[in-house]
Design a protein around this motif. Structure first.
Motif, PDB file in Angstrom:
ATOM      1  N   PHE A 107      24.246  17.741 106.401  1.00 45.11           N
ATOM      2  CA  PHE A 107      25.010  18.617 105.662  1.00 45.11           C
ATOM      3  C   PHE A 107      25.714  19.607 106.141  1.00 45.11           C
ATOM      4  O   PHE A 107      26.853  19.966 105.928  1.00 45.11           O
ATOM      5  CB  PHE A 107      24.004  18.951 104.448  1.00 45.11           C
ATOM      6  N   ALA A 108      24.863  20.263 107.343  1.00 41.71           N
ATOM      7  CA  ALA A 108      25.478  21.229 108.049  1.00 41.71           C
ATOM      8  C   ALA A 108      26.920  21.163 108.705  1.00 41.71           C
ATOM      9  O   ALA A 108      27.539  22.246 108.987  1.00 41.71           O
ATOM     10  CB  ALA A 108      24.318  21.949 108.783  1.00 41.71           C
ATOM     11  N   ARG A 109      27.008  19.948 109.377  1.00 45.52           N
ATOM     12  CA  ARG A 109      28.284  19.638 110.089  1.00 45.52           C
ATOM     13  C   ARG A 109      29.480  20.183 109.068  1.00 45.52           C
ATOM     14  O   ARG A 109      30.424  20.437 109.609  1.00 45.52           O
ATOM     15  CB  ARG A 109      28.250  18.134 109.986  1.00 45.52           C
ATOM     16  N   SER A 157      19.536  17.131  96.572  1.00 44.91           N
ATOM     17  CA  SER A 157      19.752  15.758  97.086  1.00 44.91           C
ATOM     18  C   SER A 157      19.274  16.106  98.602  1.00 44.91           C
ATOM     19  O   SER A 157      19.120  17.242  99.002  1.00 44.91           O
ATOM     20  CB  SER A 157      20.754  15.309  97.108  1.00 44.91           C
ATOM     21  N   PRO A 158      18.909  14.958  99.297  1.00 43.42           N
ATOM     22  CA  PRO A 158      18.521  15.347 100.737  1.00 43.42           C
ATOM     23  C   PRO A 158      19.407  15.917 101.392  1.00 43.42           C
ATOM     24  O   PRO A 158      20.707  15.770 101.619  1.00 43.42           O
ATOM     25  CB  PRO A 158      18.505  13.835 101.120  1.00 43.42           C
ATOM     26  N   GLY A 159      19.019  17.170 102.132  1.00 41.30           N
ATOM     27  CA  GLY A 159      19.740  18.103 102.786  1.00 41.30           C
ATOM     28  C   GLY A 159      20.603  19.168 102.175  1.00 41.30           C
ATOM     29  O   GLY A 159      20.994  20.106 102.586  1.00 41.30           O
ATOM     30  N   VAL A 160      20.294  19.073 100.772  1.00 44.48           N
ATOM     31  CA  VAL A 160      21.006  20.241  99.948  1.00 44.48           C
ATOM     32  C   VAL A 160      20.072  20.868  99.023  1.00 44.48           C
ATOM     33  O   VAL A 160      19.569  20.549  98.371  1.00 44.48           O
ATOM     34  CB  VAL A 160      21.977  19.535  98.882  1.00 44.48           C
ATOM     35  N   TRP A 161      19.881  22.098  99.761  1.00 43.60           N
ATOM     36  CA  TRP A 161      18.855  22.976  98.957  1.00 43.60           C
ATOM     37  C   TRP A 161      19.508  23.972  98.367  1.00 43.60           C
ATOM     38  O   TRP A 161      20.544  24.621  98.895  1.00 43.60           O
ATOM     39  CB  TRP A 161      17.837  23.799 100.191  1.00 43.60           C
ATOM     40  N   THR A 162      19.228  24.234  97.077  1.00 39.33           N
ATOM     41  CA  THR A 162      19.963  25.389  96.160  1.00 39.33           C
ATOM     42  C   THR A 162      19.385  26.649  96.685  1.00 39.33           C
ATOM     43  O   THR A 162      17.974  26.784  96.867  1.00 39.33           O
ATOM     44  CB  THR A 162      19.366  25.210  94.672  1.00 39.33           C
ATOM     45  N   HIS A 163      20.135  27.502  96.996  1.00 33.86           N
ATOM     46  CA  HIS A 163      19.847  28.967  97.779  1.00 33.86           C
ATOM     47  C   HIS A 163      19.260  29.925  96.624  1.00 33.86           C
ATOM     48  O   HIS A 163      18.265  30.621  97.305  1.00 33.86           O
ATOM     49  CB  HIS A 163      20.833  29.490  98.466  1.00 33.86           C
ATOM     50  N   ASP A 183      23.873  28.424 104.806  1.00 38.75           N
ATOM     51  CA  ASP A 183      23.448  27.972 105.972  1.00 38.75           C
ATOM     52  C   ASP A 183      22.164  27.084 105.794  1.00 38.75           C
ATOM     53  O   ASP A 183      21.592  26.829 104.614  1.00 38.75           O
ATOM     54  CB  ASP A 183      23.201  28.833 106.939  1.00 38.75           C
ATOM     55  N   VAL A 184      21.831  26.368 106.801  1.00 37.10           N
ATOM     56  CA  VAL A 184      20.500  25.681 106.495  1.00 37.10           C
ATOM     57  C   VAL A 184      19.398  25.915 107.442  1.00 37.10           C
ATOM     58  O   VAL A 184      18.057  25.419 107.684  1.00 37.10           O
ATOM     59  CB  VAL A 184      20.603  24.051 107.229  1.00 37.10           C
ATOM     60  N   TRP A 195       8.932  12.214 105.972  1.00 40.69           N
ATOM     61  CA  TRP A 195       9.543  12.838 104.969  1.00 40.69           C
ATOM     62  C   TRP A 195      10.057  14.160 105.462  1.00 40.69           C
ATOM     63  O   TRP A 195      11.332  14.398 105.484  1.00 40.69           O
ATOM     64  CB  TRP A 195       8.501  13.203 103.760  1.00 40.69           C
ATOM     65  N   LEU A 196       9.529  14.976 106.284  1.00 35.47           N
ATOM     66  CA  LEU A 196       9.937  15.983 106.905  1.00 35.47           C
ATOM     67  C   LEU A 196      10.980  15.582 108.071  1.00 35.47           C
ATOM     68  O   LEU A 196      12.064  16.378 108.038  1.00 35.47           O
ATOM     69  CB  LEU A 196       8.848  16.705 107.968  1.00 35.47           C
ATOM     70  N   ALA A 197      11.043  14.601 108.532  1.00 38.66           N
ATOM     71  CA  ALA A 197      12.024  14.117 109.798  1.00 38.66           C
ATOM     72  C   ALA A 197      13.387  13.928 108.949  1.00 38.66           C
ATOM     73  O   ALA A 197      14.555  14.091 109.285  1.00 38.66           O
ATOM     74  CB  ALA A 197      11.423  12.751 110.598  1.00 38.66           C
ATOM     75  N   ASP A 198      13.076  13.183 107.658  1.00 34.39           N
ATOM     76  CA  ASP A 198      14.020  12.788 107.083  1.00 34.39           C
ATOM     77  C   ASP A 198      14.983  13.766 106.431  1.00 34.39           C
ATOM     78  O   ASP A 198      16.245  13.929 106.439  1.00 34.39           O
ATOM     79  CB  ASP A 198      13.892  11.815 105.809  1.00 34.39           C
TER      80      ASP A 198
END
Length: 449
Positions: free
Chosen positions: A25-27, A374-380, A398-399, A14-17
């Motif tokens: 997302f950061a790209r 959603s995966p990779g998208v964290w509400t700040h 940023d991530v 899960w952490l790796a995913d």
């Protein structure tokens, strides 16, 4: 004791995913001048300039991805190194611009938003962190960038009189600001620890521990483990600073529990670096990290009737700004993982680390429920009812914090993340040297009374 998550194959999966998703997302942040501010729609928000701290953090993130062998990350890490080396540098007066426009000039250099704007310690710390991590990844130009960043630290930012960094200057490195901040000092520690492991130069480690000594062993200890954020030029606390702007994104009024958690993590990481080098280890470091962690937890977590950490409190621990910042719970997860690992490396048993296991699970569950859209998208930022808010932060700048949250549980306390990945220590978190701390009993060992 309940089932532990640390090291469990499906938990690590899960952490790796999430690591992979964050880097995908950061790209979307890449722009010609560096890395931009990602808006709420996942696209670069061009109302924000290209900021040095974001470009530094994103270069750090993609350098970690390159070290893990994630395809595509090398070119984004290289883009960041080029941006920091050529686009965002002030080639005439030294150092780096705080912000440049999105498009380049005819010579491929950045156009500063304000050529006479101030140069900031906080932002320069991320240049050094990015350069050190890119150096660990052996990216082109990273070694030269790190030498320049270290030279700038020596020339401008390190104040040997107090053993602490200077906050900011005018563009030509005159007119130092009549303010000192613990936030810039904290990220300077992070950069110095990374530089130590890449270069082998313990000057940076000595300085990092000296800063930690003042912030944690002197200031936090003297204030019931609530660390003052703001100081005058002689490093005397200014407790009323920004009382009229309590939700300031970088200099909020009062106490910031998230910084207590972050300092707790950095303290055990610096301690690990001392132990690894058989250097004297102040006997307060591990206990102080636990004290900081617990004070932040008690003051910040679920204190207003809803899950989540409040952003700030007063010096009695009463909430001031109730918004929930994603980075605070990220630092809580990371601190819980780091302290737990440090205790195990120190020979403690499972009962002594159970508290940190519980906090780790609870706070990751909170992140999964409320923060990860959603995966990779964290509400700040969330409000006190855990609904999306933009009082302080809009979009997804940023991530940096979230990415570390997915990696620190899988890495040892020492070395710093970039070097640990370079040494293939992912999912091998136990200390790879015997832990034989050499206590240095006198407080203030590294230059502070």
């Amino acid at each position: 004791m309940g089932l532990g998550w640390f090291g469990a194959p499906e938990h690590n999966r899960w952490l790796a995913d999430e690591t992979h998703a964050l880097l995908r997302f950061a790209r979307g942040a890449a722009v010609p001048a560096g890395f931009g501010w990602i808006g709420s729609d996942g696209e670069v928000d061009t109302s924000h300039p290209v900021e040095l701290w974001i470009t530094g953090r994103m270069t750090f993130a993609f350098s970690l991805g390159a070290l893990m062998g994630i395809p595509g990350c090398r070119r984004f890490a290289d883009h960041g190194v080029r941006s920091l080396s050529k686009v965002m540098r002030d080639h005439e007066r030294g150092g780096w611009y705080s912000a440049v426009r999105h498009d380049l000039d005819a010579e491929g250099r950045g156009v500063p938003v304000d050529p006479d704007g101030r140069k900031e310690c906080y932002q320069h710390a991320f240049v050094m962190l990015a350069a050190a991590t890119a150096t660990a990844a052996d990216r082109p130009g990273a070694h030269e960038l790190l030498r320049e960043a270290m030279a700038a630290q020596d020339r401008y930012w390190w104040d040997d009189t107090y053993g602490m960094p200077v906050e900011s200057y005018a563009a030509d490195f005159t007119d130092p600001e009549a303010y000192r901040g613990i936030n810039a000092a904290m990220h300077t520690v992070e950069a110095y620890l990374a530089a130590t492991d890449v270069t082998g130069d313990i000057t940076w480690l000595t300085r990092a521990v000296q800063i930690i000594d003042f912030a944690v062993n002197v200031q936090a200890r003297a204030n019931g483990w609530r660390l003052p954020e703001h100081y005058d030029t002689s490093w005397h606390p200014r407790p009323d600073y920004n009382k009229d702007e309590p939700a300031h994104p970088f200099r909020p009024y009062g106490v910031t529990p998230g910084h207590g958690l972050e300092w707790a993590r950095l303290t055990v990481q610096a301690r690990g670096a001392l132990v690894a080098r058989s250097l004297p280890v102040p006997d307060w470091m591990l206990d102080a990290a636990e004290e900081l962690f617990e004070r932040a937890r008690l003051d910040g977590w679920r204190v207003d009737g809803a899950p989540g950490f409040v952003y700030t409190t007063d010096f009695n621990g009463e909430p001031v700004v109730h918004e929930r910042m994603h980075w605070v719970v990220c630092e809580g997860v990371s601190a819980a993982a780091a302290i737990r690992r440090a205790l195990l490396d120190d020979g403690r048993g499972e009962i002594e680390v159970e508290h940190y296991e519980h906090c780790y699970r609870s706070w990751l569950d909170y992140a999964e429920e409320f923060l990860i859209a959603s995966p990779g998208v964290w509400t700040h930022e969330l409000d006190r009812d855990n609904r999306p808010s933009t009082r302080t932060w809009a979009g997804h700048p940023d991530v940096y914090h979230a990415l570390q949250t997915t990696l620190i549980p899988r890495l040892p306390v020492w070395p710093a993340m970039g070097q640990a990945l370079a040494e293939a220590r992912l999912d091998k978190p136990a200390a790879h040297i015997p832990i034989k701390a050499q206590p240095a009993r006198r407080r203030g060992l590294f230059g502070r009374p």
